[in-house]
Design a protein around this motif. Structure first.
Motif: not given
Length: 141
Positions: A17-20, A109-116, A137-141
């Motif tokens: 979550s740090g970079h988000v 602002v939300v974070g997202a992991n690489r989708p499975a 909505v800004l999604v940060i990977r």
């Protein structure tokens, strides 16, 4: 353009979550916006599980999460942009959208992991926030 921003973080995944948070802070600083932070504790699922744990245990979990969020925010979010910290319990994407409405957020602002593969079928929380939120909505990977 944005006056109030809601940052959704997962307290169980703070290294990710740090970079988000950095992106949300930069955005708030550039816009002169207030940054609210939310952490959602997933609901206990079945009513039987919730009744077994009881309201006291739910309050303890919520208090621990609030303490952890406060300590993290003190280091990660500059005081000049920090609004309120919110710890909610329930369905993650629903609570994020509900809180965005409550604080009058212009953006989330939300974070997202690489989708499975399963995420393409079920949909991760970030995707649900994107689909259902009336705000940007800004999604940060």
């Amino acid at each position: 353009m944005f006056k109030t921003i809601l940052l959704a973080v997962d307290m169980n995944d703070l290294p990710e979550s740090g970079h988000v948070a950095e992106a949300a802070v930069r955005m708030a600083q550039c816009e002169g916006a207030t940054l609210h932070v939310i952490n959602v504790i997933p609901g206990s699922g079945m009513a039987m599980v919730g009744s077994y744990l009881g309201p006291d245990q739910a309050n303890v979990i919520k208090a621990e999460a609030a303490e952890k969020l406060t300590a993290w925010a003190a280091e990660a979010i500059p005081a000049e942009v920090l609004g309120e910290l919110h710890v909610m319990q329930g369905t993650i994407y629903h609570e994020i959208i509900k809180m965005a409405q409550k604080v009058g957020a212009d953006a989330i602002v939300v974070g997202a992991n690489r989708p499975a593969l399963k995420d393409y079928l079920v949909g991760p929380n970030a995707a649900r926030v994107v689909r259902h939120a009336p705000q940007s909505v800004l999604v940060i990977r």
